[in-house]
Design a protein around this motif. Structure first.
Motif, PDB file in Angstrom:
ATOM      1  N   THR A 144     -12.598  -9.494  -7.667  1.00 51.97           N
ATOM      2  CA  THR A 144     -11.697  -9.443  -6.521  1.00 51.97           C
ATOM      3  C   THR A 144     -11.044  -8.085  -6.358  1.00 51.97           C
ATOM      4  O   THR A 144     -10.333  -7.863  -5.388  1.00 51.97           O
ATOM      5  N   GLN A 145     -11.270  -7.165  -7.315  1.00 46.59           N
ATOM      6  CA  GLN A 145     -10.748  -5.818  -7.135  1.00 46.59           C
ATOM      7  C   GLN A 145     -11.595  -5.109  -6.076  1.00 46.59           C
ATOM      8  O   GLN A 145     -12.742  -5.439  -5.847  1.00 46.59           O
ATOM      9  N   ASP A 149      -7.938  -0.779   9.634  1.00 46.97           N
ATOM     10  CA  ASP A 149      -6.529  -1.060   9.930  1.00 46.97           C
ATOM     11  C   ASP A 149      -5.582  -0.601   8.825  1.00 46.97           C
ATOM     12  O   ASP A 149      -4.569   0.059   9.112  1.00 46.97           O
ATOM     13  N   PRO A 150      -5.830  -0.946   7.543  1.00 45.78           N
ATOM     14  CA  PRO A 150      -4.895  -0.500   6.503  1.00 45.78           C
ATOM     15  C   PRO A 150      -4.761   1.020   6.452  1.00 45.78           C
ATOM     16  O   PRO A 150      -3.666   1.542   6.261  1.00 45.78           O
ATOM     17  N   LEU A 151      -5.869   1.723   6.611  1.00 42.72           N
ATOM     18  CA  LEU A 151      -5.832   3.180   6.560  1.00 42.72           C
ATOM     19  C   LEU A 151      -5.033   3.742   7.731  1.00 42.72           C
ATOM     20  O   LEU A 151      -4.192   4.636   7.560  1.00 42.72           O
ATOM     21  N   MET A 198       0.831  -1.201   0.000  1.00 36.35           N
ATOM     22  CA  MET A 198       0.000   0.000   0.000  1.00 36.35           C
ATOM     23  C   MET A 198       0.867   1.253   0.000  1.00 36.35           C
ATOM     24  O   MET A 198       1.925   1.288   0.589  1.00 36.35           O
ATOM     25  N   THR A 199       0.333   2.275  -0.594  1.00 36.05           N
ATOM     26  CA  THR A 199       1.062   3.546  -0.560  1.00 36.05           C
ATOM     27  C   THR A 199       0.054   4.686  -0.581  1.00 36.05           C
ATOM     28  O   THR A 199      -0.973   4.615  -1.239  1.00 36.05           O
ATOM     29  N   LEU A 200       0.359   5.688   0.176  1.00 39.75           N
ATOM     30  CA  LEU A 200      -0.527   6.841   0.248  1.00 39.75           C
ATOM     31  C   LEU A 200      -0.493   7.614  -1.070  1.00 39.75           C
ATOM     32  O   LEU A 200       0.525   7.639  -1.751  1.00 39.75           O
ATOM     33  N   LEU A 201      -1.615   8.246  -1.416  1.00 37.09           N
ATOM     34  CA  LEU A 201      -1.726   9.019  -2.637  1.00 37.09           C
ATOM     35  C   LEU A 201      -1.418   8.170  -3.872  1.00 37.09           C
ATOM     36  O   LEU A 201      -0.724   8.586  -4.797  1.00 37.09           O
ATOM     37  N   SER A 202      -1.915   6.937  -3.863  1.00 33.92           N
ATOM     38  CA  SER A 202      -1.682   6.041  -4.998  1.00 33.92           C
ATOM     39  C   SER A 202      -2.997   5.497  -5.484  1.00 33.92           C
ATOM     40  O   SER A 202      -3.906   5.246  -4.708  1.00 33.92           O
ATOM     41  N   ARG A 230      -7.044   8.740  -0.565  1.00 38.31           N
ATOM     42  CA  ARG A 230      -6.360   8.066  -1.673  1.00 38.31           C
ATOM     43  C   ARG A 230      -5.531   6.881  -1.179  1.00 38.31           C
ATOM     44  O   ARG A 230      -4.379   6.691  -1.570  1.00 38.31           O
ATOM     45  N   ILE A 231      -6.139   6.117  -0.312  1.00 42.71           N
ATOM     46  CA  ILE A 231      -5.465   4.928   0.201  1.00 42.71           C
ATOM     47  C   ILE A 231      -6.207   3.711  -0.325  1.00 42.71           C
ATOM     48  O   ILE A 231      -7.439   3.634  -0.253  1.00 42.71           O
ATOM     49  N   THR A 232      -5.472   2.737  -0.871  1.00 40.84           N
ATOM     50  CA  THR A 232      -6.094   1.513  -1.364  1.00 40.84           C
ATOM     51  C   THR A 232      -5.676   0.348  -0.484  1.00 40.84           C
ATOM     52  O   THR A 232      -4.630   0.361   0.153  1.00 40.84           O
ATOM     53  N   ALA A 233      -6.538  -0.663  -0.461  1.00 38.88           N
ATOM     54  CA  ALA A 233      -6.260  -1.850   0.343  1.00 38.88           C
ATOM     55  C   ALA A 233      -6.987  -3.027  -0.265  1.00 38.88           C
ATOM     56  O   ALA A 233      -7.908  -2.869  -1.082  1.00 38.88           O
TER      57      ALA A 233
END
Length: 949
Positions: free
Chosen positions: A218-219, A323-325, A1-5, A313-316
């Motif tokens: 699954t996306q 939790d991911p955020l 994960m990466t911020l702003l991605s 703009r956080i994806t998981a």
């Protein structure tokens, strides 16, 4: 994960996808919100994906000679659709849907590997029968009415649990028969597809379709794909600069970085918050890491999570957890500002406020994350150290600026042609609420209408005239309706309380609300207040409930007054309460409860006046309504005189007397006489002595000639008021004074057994006789009776007259102790006019005796008390005395200013003797002050009021 991605995650297992999609089914209203935004909901993704997968399976079954497979797939699709609908009702249906997805994959695998079509058909048909039974049960759940769902929630849960159980048993039997010993929850679609591809190359096109569909499913479709941009600051924004700076300073400091802006709908919370994000300090501290989180459509914690992921703009791989955020935000220590706008939607309107509060607490736990929240209610999630910033209406100057600029823009550059007073009246009517001002100005500008025109429309139509908001803006009715939907429309007690408070423009105290205005609520008044406060429909000032002010903003009052939102029953109840309240606090200055009654009536004055002025002149007015009008008119004559209520009281009393349906004409005639007296006294207090004399003389005649017999006591009291008015007006001979005084004393003393009225007659007589032992003897006799009867006001007046009698003889040192004692008694009574007169003689006697410092302190106190009363005569005399005292202290600069102010007050009553003489003295002294040097010799040449008694 990466911020702003925008990178999407790798595909996971079908079983995990099934659990994700199944757990994200939403209720129809939430689907509608998503559709309106142009965003497919999670449930829409899930069911649409299930259909695509089923279509792919159907294409495979066309190539496999299994005609019964198509029927099974169709039933499976129907069950999935029913699961979607039932998920709104029963939370546990999510597990059922999970299993249905899995069973379809198991059937595909078995269909391709089946050794005997007959055996496979029997097993698939057995599963299909189970699915048909489940479909029937789900249909029963869906068809229930909302009311039944409340009572049979547990029964529905049991029904779904049984469905899950039946399906689990059927699936287990199917797998055993197929020699497939893998738990359905552990199946991986990738493994199944790889196996099928290896064995059935002829099915590549169809299998590719299945694989593509699964990969697509699954996306992370359950996160919103569109990110909303930060709102723009309104082009016209005034009056909030200091507040914006204050909030910016709070957010820039880690210890105070959790700020909640609260206020009624339309007051400009979002605009202030956006202005904060543009403040230079905020841009310096947070740089580009300022995130807009619109919460208006986040009607659940789930939707709030999705919006957070999208806006940050956080994806998981999964959006079911925060939790991911949190991990992503925690990984970078760069300060970030999150603006959560309209947070009341998930917090107050959602089904899971506890989870919403948990989300906010997790964000607040990150020290480098600043939170700026806007919401209507001040009831915020616990566990966070908030800095609450309640947003108040605009100040008058800022409100005028917003109106004028908005009007000019809407009118194509044409300026508003109206006086400040006219515009202020319009702005007051909408409570200086920014949205109402903007909508009103826009409406007026497009029509080139004047503030008077708009105010007339507002009084007729209220918020309905602002029902069409500007482009991109909610109307006033929209914002209020949103608040009404937060538990108020469905709560009769809260709705009733809102209706009551909407009829009280100045609000009321918690004590009066419980005891007087809303004693019949069928639930705790505190509970109803809490509901309305949470919905931001009412506001409560600081302090304990019993003494705090609870009120409704003018825009909401207007909204409630339209479309019969306030029932006739509530209106009648509020009016009845008003009459009872006024008459319960009816007293005269010699009553010991008079002072407390004045305070009680003062606390409800605006409400009472508004309700009493609704009494129709041409209707058959109830006796208690007329009595309340007259009583309140007298109250105002003792405090801050106004002819509005007194004139209305006389008109209503006369109409009731002349109405043939009035039951008690004798009582009606008395009310007319009282109303004349009230209006005459009011005119006298306002310095309009000519009119006062007319009404007081009429009152005397009517009291003497009442149908049931004259009331000489009342006639005598009015005669004393008329004598005093003659003194102030001037132009009457000594014989006229003596004649009226004798008549007053005779009427008051006609019943010698009534000691109070006998003493009142003595007081009236003694107060007008020139210096002499007889005067002091009469006044001392009256004083003794009043002291015996414990009448504070009349005792004070007796002492006042005794002090004045000594002062007439230039015995000021003897007079001063009587004046001082009179002041004590006058304050005990609470009658403002009497206090002013007694303060005045105390100050004068101190000036004569050379006690200038004490005189200045007394004059200052006198001015404050006169300001409450608003009498031009009292104000002028107090200012003139203070100016004279300033010259005695050689403060000539202040003396000039105060003499100018005194002249202006006397000018208001220039047609009277007292007003004309006062203007002359002030003008002459101002001329002399120009050549004065500030010595005591200068003081001796000034003109002073004579005699100084």
């Amino acid at each position: 994960m990466t911020l702003l991605s925008d990178r999407m995650p790798e595909s996971g297992s079908v079983s995990s996808w099934v659990r994700k999609t199944a757990s994200k089914l939403k209720s129809p209203p939430e689907l509608a919100v998503k559709e309106k935004q142009g965003l497919p909901s999670n449930a829409m993704y899930a069911i649409d994906g299930g259909k695509k997968l089923a279509e792919a399976l159907q294409s495979v079954s066309d190539l496999i000679p299994l005609p019964f497979l198509s029927s099974f797939v169709k039933v499976g699709i129907r069950v999935l659709e029913s699961c979607q609908d039932a998920a709104v009702i029963v939370e546990d249906v999510k597990d059922l849907q999970d299993r249905v997805y899995n069973i379809m994959l198991v059937v595909l695998n078995s269909a391709l590997d089946g050794k005997t079509s007959l055996e496979l058909r029997e097993r698939i048909e057995t599963l299909q029968l189970v699915l048909v039974g489940i479909l029937t049960d789900l249909t029963k759940v869906k068809q229930q009415r909302k009311l039944l769902l409340v009572f049979y929630r547990e029964m529905n849960k049991d029904l779904v649990d049984k469905c899950v159980g039946r399906l689990a048993v059927a699936l287990e039997k199917f797998q055993v028969a197929s020699q497939l010993h893998v738990e359905a929850s552990q199946l991986r679609v990738e493994d199944l597809l790889a196996r099928i591809k290896a064995d059935h190359s002829a099915l590549f096109p169809q299998l590719d379709r299945i694989e593509a569909t699964v990969n697509d499913l699954t996306q992370p479709h359950n996160a919103p794909s569109r990110r909303e941009d930060m709102r723009l600051l309104p082009p016209i924004f005034h009056g909030r600069d200091a507040l914006v700076e204050e909030i910016a300073l709070l957010l820039a400091t880690e210890e105070t970085s959790h700020v909640c802006i609260t206020g009624v709908g339309g007051i400009g919370k979002t605009s202030v918050a956006v202005a904060v994000t543009q403040y230079p300090l905020i841009r310096t501290v947070f740089q580009q890491y300022i995130f807009w989180v619109p919460c208006i459509t986040a009607k659940s914690s789930d939707l709030l999570r999705h919006i957070l992921y999208a806006q940050l703009r956080i994806t998981a791989e999964t959006y079911e957890s925060l939790d991911p955020l949190i991990a992503e935000l925690d990984a970078s220590k760069q300060p970030r500002l999150l603006l959560l706008d309209n947070f009341e939607t998930p917090w107050l309107s959602g089904p899971d406020p506890a989870e919403v509060g948990h989300i906010l607490r997790r964000l607040a736990a990150l020290p480098h994350i600043a939170l700026l929240v806007t919401m209507t209610s001040g009831v915020t999630p616990e566990g966070i150290k908030w800095k609450h910033v309640p947003l108040h209406p605009l100040e008058p100057a800022a409100a005028r600026q917003v109106f004028e600029e908005t009007y000019r823009d809407a009118a194509g550059g044409r300026e508003l042609d109206a006086g400040e007073q006219d515009l202020n009246g319009l702005l007051d009517s909408v409570g200086h609420i920014p949205l109402a001002i903007t909508l009103m100005a826009s409406c007026g500008g497009h029509l080139v209408a004047s503030p008077d025109d708009l105010l007339r429309d507002w009084k007729k139509a209220g918020t309905e005239m602002l029902s069409t908001g500007m482009k991109g803006t909610l109307s006033m009715d929209d914002t209020i309706s949103l608040s009404m939907g937060r538990g108020v429309d469905s709560n009769p007690n809260a709705l009733r309380l809102l209706a009551i408070l909407s009829m009280l423009p100045a609000g009321t105290t918690g004590k009066h609300l419980v005891v007087w205005w809303a004693p019949t609520l069928r639930m705790s008044t505190h509970a109803a207040v809490r509901i309305l406060r949470t919905a931001a429909l009412i506001e409560q000032s600081d302090g304990p409930f019993v003494t705090s002010r609870i009120f409704v903003r003018p825009t909401i009052q207007s909204y409630m007054s339209q479309q019969n939102r306030i029932s006739p029953e509530v209106r009648a109840e509020v009016h009845d309460t008003c009459y009872r309240f006024v008459l319960h606090h009816k007293s005269i200055p010699d009553d010991h409860k008079f002072k407390a009654d004045l305070e009680a009536l003062a606390s409800e004055e605006t409400n009472i006046q508004g309700l009493l002025m609704e009494i129709l002149v041409d209707g058959v007015s109830r006796p208690d309504a007329v009595d309340a009008l007259i009583t309140f008119g007298f109250y105002q004559s003792w405090t801050k005189p106004s002819t509005v209520v007194a004139s209305h009281a006389l008109a209503v009393a006369c109409a009731a007397h002349d109405n043939p349906h009035t039951p008690d004409l004798d009582a009606a005639a008395r009310r007319v006489a009282e109303a004349y007296r009230c209006l005459g006294k009011t005119f006298s207090m306002l310095g309009r002595y000519d009119k006062a004399c007319v009404y007081l003389e009429e009152a005397i005649n009517r009291f003497k000639t009442l149908p049931g017999g004259g009331d000489l006591h009342c006639a005598g009291e009015v005669s004393l008021e008329l004598v005093r008015t003659w003194v102030l007006k001037g132009g009457k001979s000594v014989n006229e004074f003596k004649s009226l005084c004798k008549e007053a004393q005779a009427n008051l003393s006609h019943d010698e057994t009534s000691k109070y009225h006998v003493a009142r007659g003595l007081l009236g007589s003694g107060s007008l006789i020139w210096p002499g032992d007889a005067t002091l003897e009469i006044l001392s006799k009256a004083k003794a009776i009043f002291e015996e009867l414990d009448c504070p006001a009349s005792t004070a007046e007796s002492l006042f007259c005794i002090a004045r009698a000594y002062a007439r003889r230039n015995e000021y040192r003897t007079a001063l102790p009587f004046a001082t004692e009179a002041l004590t008694k006058a304050k005990q009574s609470g009658e403002v006019d009497l206090i002013c007169r007694v303060l005045s003689i105390n100050a004068r006697y101190l000036v004569v005796l050379g006690s200038y410092d004490d005189a200045e302190a007394m004059s200052t106190s006198l001015l404050k008390t006169c300001a409450v009363l608003g009498s031009p005569l009292h104000n002028g005399q107090a200012l003139e005395l203070l100016a004279y005292n300033c010259v005695a202290k050689t403060d000539l600069r202040t003396a000039r200013l105060v003499y100018h102010a005194a002249w202006r007050e006397f000018n208001k009553i220039q047609s009277t003797r007292m007003g004309g003489e006062g203007m002359g003295r002030c003008a002459d002294n101002l001329k002399m002050l120009k050549s004065m040097t500030g010595t005591q010799n200068d003081f001796s040449v000034l003109k002073k009021r004579f005699p100084m008694i």
